[in-house]
Design an enzyme around this catalytic site. Structure first.
Site, short mmCIF file in Angstrom:
data_model
loop_
_atom_site.label_atom_id
_atom_site.label_comp_id
_atom_site.label_asym_id
_atom_site.label_seq_id
_atom_site.Cartn_x
_atom_site.Cartn_y
_atom_site.Cartn_z
N SER A 65 1.22 -0.71 0.31
CA SER A 65 -0.14 -0.31 -0.15
C SER A 65 0.77 1.08 -0.23
O SER A 65 1.10 2.14 -0.99
CB SER A 65 -1.13 0.22 0.81
OG SER A 65 -2.20 -1.27 0.69
N THR A 107 -5.96 -2.66 8.06
CA THR A 107 -6.02 -4.14 7.66
C THR A 107 -5.51 -4.91 9.21
O THR A 107 -5.99 -4.62 10.10
CB THR A 107 -4.49 -4.23 6.90
OG1 THR A 107 -4.49 -5.72 5.99
CG2 THR A 107 -2.98 -3.84 8.23
N LYS A 141 -9.04 -4.84 11.06
CA LYS A 141 -10.93 -4.12 10.48
C LYS A 141 -12.30 -4.30 11.77
O LYS A 141 -12.76 -3.18 11.39
CB LYS A 141 -11.64 -5.24 9.42
CG LYS A 141 -10.15 -5.04 8.97
CD LYS A 141 -10.06 -5.63 6.92
CE LYS A 141 -9.18 -5.31 6.43
NZ LYS A 141 -9.10 -5.97 4.63
N GLY A 186 -13.55 -13.27 8.50
CA GLY A 186 -13.08 -11.84 8.93
C GLY A 186 -13.59 -10.96 8.22
O GLY A 186 -14.67 -10.60 7.67
N GLU A 241 -19.13 -22.34 13.64
CA GLU A 241 -20.29 -21.09 13.73
C GLU A 241 -19.97 -20.09 13.39
O GLU A 241 -21.08 -19.48 13.18
CB GLU A 241 -20.45 -21.01 15.71
CG GLU A 241 -20.11 -22.48 16.50
CD GLU A 241 -19.10 -23.89 15.98
OE1 GLU A 241 -19.39 -25.30 16.84
OE2 GLU A 241 -17.95 -23.35 15.09
N MET A 301 -0.88 -16.41 2.94
CA MET A 301 0.25 -15.09 2.48
C MET A 301 1.18 -15.17 2.73
O MET A 301 1.91 -15.93 4.11
CB MET A 301 -1.25 -13.79 3.41
CG MET A 301 -0.51 -13.08 2.85
SD MET A 301 -2.01 -11.67 4.59
CE MET A 301 -0.87 -11.41 5.87
N LEU A 355 -8.09 -13.03 -1.97
CA LEU A 355 -7.62 -11.64 -2.17
C LEU A 355 -5.78 -11.56 -1.59
O LEU A 355 -5.29 -9.90 -1.70
CB LEU A 355 -8.34 -11.22 -0.81
CG LEU A 355 -9.34 -11.57 -1.33
CD1 LEU A 355 -10.96 -11.13 -0.47
CD2 LEU A 355 -10.69 -11.03 -2.81
#
Length: 282
Positions: free
Chosen positions: A21, A66, A70, A132, A156, A200, A224
């Site tokens: 970013s 991030t 969030k 998330g 759940e 990641m 993503l």
């Protein structure tokens, strides 16, 4: 040139050293001749409560948010945009006139990235892995006009999110919005989206969230994650010649929407994209 008038925008998360970013936004500020700088701040969960007051005191004008902040950041904000309220997660903050206002650009960013690659996404059967902040944003956006299954390790959490989406968007729970564990049946599924951190950087050699034997050539597989650009999941998808989409497009589009919120200026998408590609290929 950074000087006494430079406006500061930050990224808050933990960890943040993998983030592209700052590269993307600083290139876009320079391109538009804006006296802004974008800096990454590694904020531990126990320190999150100090961020907004500290930012106001320092005159910081905005943030991206991030993993893992969030959802938690919302309790410290003065106002929350209606889309972010609906999603229940914030990824963009603007601080103006002493008020911290939360927005969410993840959902629209994901849709823009997906539709850039495959055209209009409507009436599709979509599995979203994760429950998330990023998963919430993407699921709320795509559930507006598609059938969604939320698949999560903790079933759940998947059920709670699916019920919340169905209720808030007035969709049929168990039909238009469903839930599952990670072993979800992919028969009849058009698009799968990984919204978990599995794969990641730096943990790039983990077990993929879905193996190739469950995937088909006529599927679209989106991850993503943008670091690495080719995740373990996308490698599996390529084994069956499925269409693959990495997280770069979503990163750029959610960033472009955030850029406009902070500055009032439309950034140059190509400048943002090229800045990241230059970094990756060096």
């Amino acid at each position: 040139m950074i000087n006494a008038k430079t406006k500061v925008i930050g990224l808050i998360g933990h960890p943040v050293e993998h983030s592209f970013s700052p590269i993307m936004h600083n290139a876009a500020f320079k391109d538009k001749g804006l006296n802004y700088v974008y800096v990454a701040f590694d904020v531990l969960p126990e320190n999150l409560k100090y961020v907004i007051d500290g930012a106001k005191a320092l005159g910081i004008v905005g943030f991206n948010v991030t993993i893992p902040h969030k959802i938690e950041i919302m309790k410290y904000l003065d106002e929350i945009d209606k889309d972010a309220q609906l999603i229940g997660a914030v990824n963009t903050i603007k601080i103006e006139d002493g008020k911290a206002i939360g927005y969410n650009t993840d959902g629209i960013g994901a849709r823009m990235a997906l539709e850039e690659e495959i055209g209009r996404v409507k009436d599709k059967n979509i599995v979203i892995y994760g429950a998330g902040g990023a998963a919430r944003a993407v699921a709320f956006e795509l559930a507006k006009d598609n059938n969604i299954i939320i698949a999560n390790r903790t079933v759940e959490k998947a059920e709670a999110l699916a019920k919340e989406i169905a209720e808030k968007l007035n969709k049929k729970f168990g039909e238009e919005v469903k839930f599952s564990g990670l072993d979800v049946d992919l028969d009849g599924v058009d698009i799968i989206i990984n919204a978990t951190p599995i794969g990641m950087y730096p943990n790039i050699d983990v077990e993929p969230i879905v193996k190739a034997e469950k995937l088909r050539e006529d599927m679209v597989v989106m991850d993503l994650i943008y670091n690495p650009l080719e995740t373990v999941l996308l490698k599996e998808a390529k084994k069956v010649n499925a269409k693959t989409i990495n997280g770069l497009g979503m990163l750029i589009y959610q960033g472009a929407v955030a850029f406009k919120i902070w500055t009032g200026v439309e950034p140059n998408i190509e400048v943002m994209k090229n800045a990241i590609i230059d970094k990756i290929t060096k």
